[in-house]
Structure formats: C-alpha cells, structure tokens
Design a protein around this motif. Structure first.
Motif: not given
Length: 722
Positions: A321-329, A591-603
């Motif tokens: 029942g929990e909403l999964r959080p937006v993650l960064y890897n 967004m079709a599933g559990l949203l995550g970010l994995g790019g190099n955000l510093l660039e």
C-alpha cells in the motif's frame, strides 16, 4: 461464501473465486483428474463432469491420462512429462499412490485444500496443496513430499534398507495446469537477454508437441521468465479466454507446455532443470515446492494482467500500500569513481529536483576501484570515505531524502580479503578451473556458514549506518555448482541457495522493518513472484534507453505490477543505442512504473534541470494511479505509429495516459486514442488544459493527442468531475 466445496460421495472438489471456478475429482483408480478451469459452475455441474468427462481407457500408447491429471506422477500408463519422478533405493522408479485423506482449512480470506497420498509400498507421502482467496481469481498450488521413514504398506520384496534409505527426487514440479479442449492453442511467454528482458512472444502449440522454457543459471534468468499464458489463438488484449500461470521461484526452473495427440494441452512446471537431481530426500525430511499460481480470464490478456497485478498488491508484495518514492541512483554518473564529496554534490542537485531517495551504487567498499577487486569486503573504503558512511548518510537525510546503498552479497572477487581467507566458500569442483564472469565467483550460499556470515554483515551494515534502502544485485549466474564435502546430495545447491537468500531477506526485513529492498540481477535477471514476496521493487533492465524500455515494460506488465517496475531517466544520448531523446520523452517512459533518475545531474543544463523538476512533481501527482491503479495497454510497442498505456484509479476518480509517437509517416495526424476503463456516464477534465470530455466520448471516439514529430510523447491526467 465457501470457497472450496466437497462432495464425498463423488469425491469432487470445487474451488470458487469471484469470477471463476476450478474443479478436480478423485477417480476410482485414485488419480486426481482435472474437471474444469474457467467460467463459474456449481458443484452439481462438477459432479456431472466427473460422471461424464473422464474418457474410457484404451490399450494404446495414447492413454486417457495424458493431459487429464492434476499432478501426473511417473509410472503406469503415462507418457507425458511427469510432475513428480522419484527413484527408490532398490532402483524402482514411479509412484503408485493411495489417498490418506483430505482437509479444507480457512484462515482469514484464504481457503486451502490438502490432498494427502502415500505410496502403496514405499515410505513416501505426497500432499497436494491448493489455496484460493475471497478477493482474487488466482489459484495457488504447491506440493509437499515427505519421507515417512519405513515402508509399512503392501506386500513387497524390497529390503528394509531399500524402504528406509534415501529417495532420489529427480523431478518435483509444483503443479500441472490442464487447459480445456479448444480447436487450437497458442502459448505466450517472455524472452530476452541482458539489456532486452521480458519481451513478449506468442507461438503456436503444435499437435503432439511440447515447448519448454526455463533457466539453468541458478537465478530466474534474463532469457526467459517463469510465466505463461495459453489461449485458443484468437484472444486479444481485451477479449477472449486466457489461462496463465506464474512460478514463485528465484532459482533454476522449468515450464513445459504439452499438446497431446488426444488434443489436450497441459503446462507443467516447477524448480529444477533437466540433467541435475533435484533433491536427495532422507528419512524424516520434507521437500516443499514453490507456489505455482494460475489464473483464468474471460476477457483477454489485459484483464489477466490486471488480475495478476491486483493479486500481487493484495497477497504477494510487502508494504504494497505504500507509495514508492522517486529515487536517484549514482551508478551512471560516477561508476566506480565514487567518494563522499561527489556523492554529496549529486545528492544536493537530486534533492533540489524533488528526489526522495538517494542510492549510492557500486564502489563504496573495500578496494573496489573497478570490477576486478573488493567484492566480499563490505567495509567502507577509507580513502573514499575517511569518516565512514555516516557523514554522507547524515547529509542525505538532512536534505530530506532517504539513503540507499548497493550491495552484491552472493559474489566475491578472487582479489579480496574474503576469498584469500575462505577460497572454499565459492561453488567449485576440485578438479576444474574456477570460471570467472565479470571477474567474480559465486559464493556457496547453500552453506550454512556462508549464509550466516552474509546475514551478519548485512545486519550490521543496516543497523550501524541508518540505511533506508538496499539494492541487492547479482551480476552473474552460478557455474560449476560443486560443493566439496557434500557429495551425497549434489542437487541441494540449486534449492538451498535460493532458500537461504529468501531466509536472509526475511530475517533482515523483520530486524529492520523500515528498510526497503530492490531485487536486481545484472538488470532483470531475478524477477518472479518468489523474490517479489520479499522485496519492494525490481530493477527491470540495465537498458535505460527510453524507446527500448517501452517493449520491455510491455512484456513485464503482462504479469508483474507497475508498482514494482523500476525505471530510470538517464543521460542522452543513451549509452545502449546512442539515441537522443528529449527530457520529456525520457521521463514519460520512466513514469510508466517507479520513476528513478540515473543520469549525471552535475552535467545537466539549467533548462534540463528545470524541466526535470517539473516532471518529478508531475509524477508525484499521478503516482497513486500508476502504482496502485488498473493498467490498460492501449497500443503495443510494435504498433506502427504509437505506443500508449492508461492507468485508471480503482475508484474511477482519475486516469493517466502516457502516449509515445514513433516515426511520423506521410504527414498524417495521429488518430484519436480510444481509452478504456472509464465510467461511460461520467465526465473527465484534463488537468492541464481544463477541457472536459465524457467517458462515453473518450471511450468510443477517443482522445486527441498533442504529438508532433518523431519520438514525441505526452502525459494526460484526467480527473473525474462528477
């Protein structure tokens, strides 16, 4: 309502779920015959089938037993794949069983049937288990096989040693699913490879043939997945009868679909694979097979998927029942070049975008500067983290995010302190070279001492550092599955490895109830109902190409819920295919599933970061529907122009549409997209444009899509007005 009914005079059992019925019968010869799996029937109907549906016996190699038994054992006039094959101490194979009794149990909203048999001569007991729920059409099946210690039944020439000695369990499947007579049969399954997992394939089942899928790798596998669906070759997404099944096992497995010469079809499956004994059963021991769940749908593949998803949310997933959080890897940003400074820098950017969970990936421990060393030495690298992990964890928490960490507990590098101290802890044969893959070997987790060591360091890691999330990876399969010192039961490793991984996860969850777990195996190599019962999500694929992911996600959701489907937004051009995508397209795909970010955000540019911030916020608005709603696959990825999925809230209050244009052709506009699952009498407002349309128009006429050009995408959020 009674979910399991029994007629003792005719020895008929009827299982009733909200929309289906399933019936079995014990024949005069004490064979468990299948009667019905499909639309609802009454107990009287099942009794009638028991009186009329069992064919008469013939003296021919094509026997009436083929494709009719609930659990075909080896022995007698049986020529199909047995669900159970054993060899006794006197080299006799096959089983002749007698029913000891049956029992119906009810606990909560679950009802369970036990059918307990024993062999007429040898001390072997077999119990067939069935379980149904009041709120699900899924039927769970599994088997217990027990060595009773000594033979006490029948007149036999077998010696006492033969009756009391160990029994070789050569095959022990969980169930055989009988598909009703139809003019034709088609099998749907998932296939792929690393970077291209869970792609849907449909193949005909030819007469007098069999089709086998499975894994010989010790893990669920990238090449196939333990799920099947059978139809009469006419079913579609929203119409037609579909019979499907999914095995709850994360190791070596096999499913065999057979179409017999008599026209019947059956799918048998469970753990183990050809060429290796499954288990050596000693007196007093019991072997329990994993659950093999089955489902009938009268309304196509889409309805079957939605019922599988609902079943997982209600009866499989922890904390569903929990909403999964937006993650960064951090993996694709820093790879092995990881330290406290760069992780903090990325974490600050991620937090500014609205990320809720920051996951530090490989490279934080031992001498792990590349993939050649360090696995097994699970202490922070003092040069990279001079004050340990606490400063980074505290900073991530201060930024308002949870902290997660990557581990690969089942592996070891030869260049590690652990391996130098315990070279015997890996799977190996004394007379064979130890084959490395990705410069690593597989720890023999079947060994109790290895399993105890693994639990202890994981328990310490979680308890000492305030970790909120664990990404549990396994980047190579098992090879040379030898266990010197365990010569009498060589097949034990295939089962005990998985059981011990399960046990460790179960114990960690009890000891650290606030920690979430992700299953990963070099991408989507460990995805099944067994691991989902112990983890909160799975890594779908190492392929983060936004277009490729549409096909991977389409196959994944045939059986597995979007609530567990992890997807990342990574850099463009993507490293897999070197294709370039807009920020919006990459986000919409993930967004079709559990949203995550994995790019190099510093660039990323300021403009890209600003757009990403908006899209993260948009996902948070729609994720209750995506993660817990009902999925409708509107247009498949192989469609010429478009791919589209729709999620509808279970209370009908809102809907989400994600649509993707492929290549534009001949200047034509995209036709309206016809939605599903809406209340035809209701009205729905577009959250962005404010336009209102009726459920009837959106369903029968369709929704105009604002798609322009190649590889374009859109997100439409509809809110019910009344």
């Amino acid at each position: 309502m009674t979910r399991i009914e029994y007629d003792p005079a005719h020895k008929v059992w009827l299982f009733t779920t909200p929309n289906t019925s399933y019936a079995v019968h014990l024949t005069a010869e004490e064979e468990v015959a299948h009667l019905h799996w499909g639309a609802p029937i009454h107990l009287s109907d099942a009794i009638h089938l028991a009186d009329t549906a069992i064919p008469t016996r013939r003296r021919t190699a094509e026997t009436p037993l083929d494709g009719t038994e609930e659990y075909p054992v080896e022995g007698g006039l049986r020529y199909g794949r047995p669900a159970l094959s054993v060899r006794f101490g006197d080299e006799v194979r096959g089983i002749e069983w007698h029913l000891d009794g049956s029992e119906i149990l009810t606990e909560g909203n679950a009802s369970e049937l036990w059918l307990r048999f024993h062999d007429r001569v040898y001390p072997l007991e077999i119990t067939l288990h069935y379980r149904v729920y009041e709120d699900s059409d899924v039927l769970e099946r599994w088997v217990e096989i027990t060595h009773r210690g000594a033979g006490t039944v029948g007149d036999t020439s077998a010696s006492a040693d033969d009756l009391q000695g160990s029994v070789d369990i050569l095959t022990a499947h969980s169930a055989a699913w009988v598909i009703p007579f139809r003019d034709d049969y088609r099998l749907s399954h998932l296939h792929g490879h690393w970077g291209g997992e869970t792609r849907l394939e449909r193949v005909p089942l030819s007469p007098a043939s069999s089709f086998t899928i499975g894994s010989r790798t010790g893990v669920t596998g990238h090449f196939t997945n333990p799920w099947f669906a059978v139809d009469d070759a006419t079913a579609a997404e929203e119409q037609g009868e579909v019979w499907s099944g999914a095995l709850a096992w994360s190791g070596t497995w096999q499913l065999v679909a057979q179409r017999f010469a008599n026209g019947r079809a059956q799918v048998v499956g469970g753990f183990g694979h050809d060429g290796f004994a499954t288990w050596l059963l000693r007196p007093g021991e019991t072997l329990t097979t994993p659950v093999f769940a089955g489902l009938y749908s009268a309304h196509g593949f889409g309805a079957a998927s939605r019922e599988w998803h609902t079943y997982q949310l209600r009866h499989v997933l922890p904390n569903a029942g929990e909403l999964r959080p937006v993650l960064y890897n951090s993996w694709e940003a820093t790879h092995f070049d990881i330290d406290e400074h760069n992780q903090k820098a990325i974490a600050r950017v991620a937090a500014d975008l609205g990320v809720e969970l920051f996951v530090m990936d490989d490279g934080w421990f031992g001498q792990r500067v590349d993939d050649r060393a360090g696995l097994g030495d699970w202490q922070p690298n003092p040069k990279r983290f001079p004050n340990g992990l606490t400063p980074l964890v505290d900073e991530v928490h201060r930024l308002g995010m949870r902290f997660g960490i990557w581990v690969e507990p089942e592996m070891v590098n030869p260049d590690s302190d652990l391996y130098r101290e315990h070279p015997d802890w890996v799977y190996h044969y004394p007379t064979r070279a130890r084959s490395e893959s990705r410069n690593q070997l597989v720890l023999n987790v079947a060994r109790p001492d290895v399993a105890a060591w693994m639990y202890d360091w994981l328990d310490e890691l979680l308890g000492k550092h305030g970790i909120d999330y664990v990404k549990w990876d396994m980047n190579r399969p098992i090879s040379q599955p030898g266990w010197p010192g365990e010569p009498d039961n060589p097949g034990r490793v295939w089962i005990e490895h998985v059981r011990n991984v399960y046990d460790i996860l179960d114990r960690l969850r009890r000891a650290h109830p606030g920690v979430a777990f992700e299953s990963c195996a070099g991408g989507g190599g460990r995805v099944d109902l067994g691991i989902l019962a112990r983890t909160d999500m799975v890594w779908t694929s190492d392929n983060t190409d936004a277009y490729d992911r549409l096909a991977i996600q389409d196959g994944f959701t045939q059986v597995y819920a979007p609530r567990v489907m992890s997807a990342w937004v990574t850099d463009s051009p993507n490293s897999m295919n070197r294709r370039t995508y807009s920020v919006r397209y990459r986000f919409h795909s993930a967004m079709a599933g559990l949203l995550g970010l994995g790019g190099n955000l510093l660039e990323w540019s300021p403009e890209e970061l600003a757009e990403a911030r908006e899209l993260v916020a948009a996902y948070k608005r729609i994720r209750p529907v995506v993660q817990h709603g009902l999925l409708h696959r509107l247009l498949p990825p192989e469609h010429e122009e478009l791919t589209a999925v729709e999620y509808v809230a279970r209370d009908g209050s809102e809907a989400v549409v994600l649509a993707f244009a492929h290549a534009r052709r001949f200047g034509a506009d995209s036709p309206p997209l016809r939605l599903r699952g809406l209340d035809l009498s209701g009205h729905y407002r577009d959250a962005e444009s404010g336009r209102v349309g009726s459920g009837a128009v959106l369903t029968h006429h369709g929704l105009s899509l604002p798609l322009r050009g190649d590889l374009d995408s859109c997100l439409i959020h509809l809110l019910r007005e009344d």
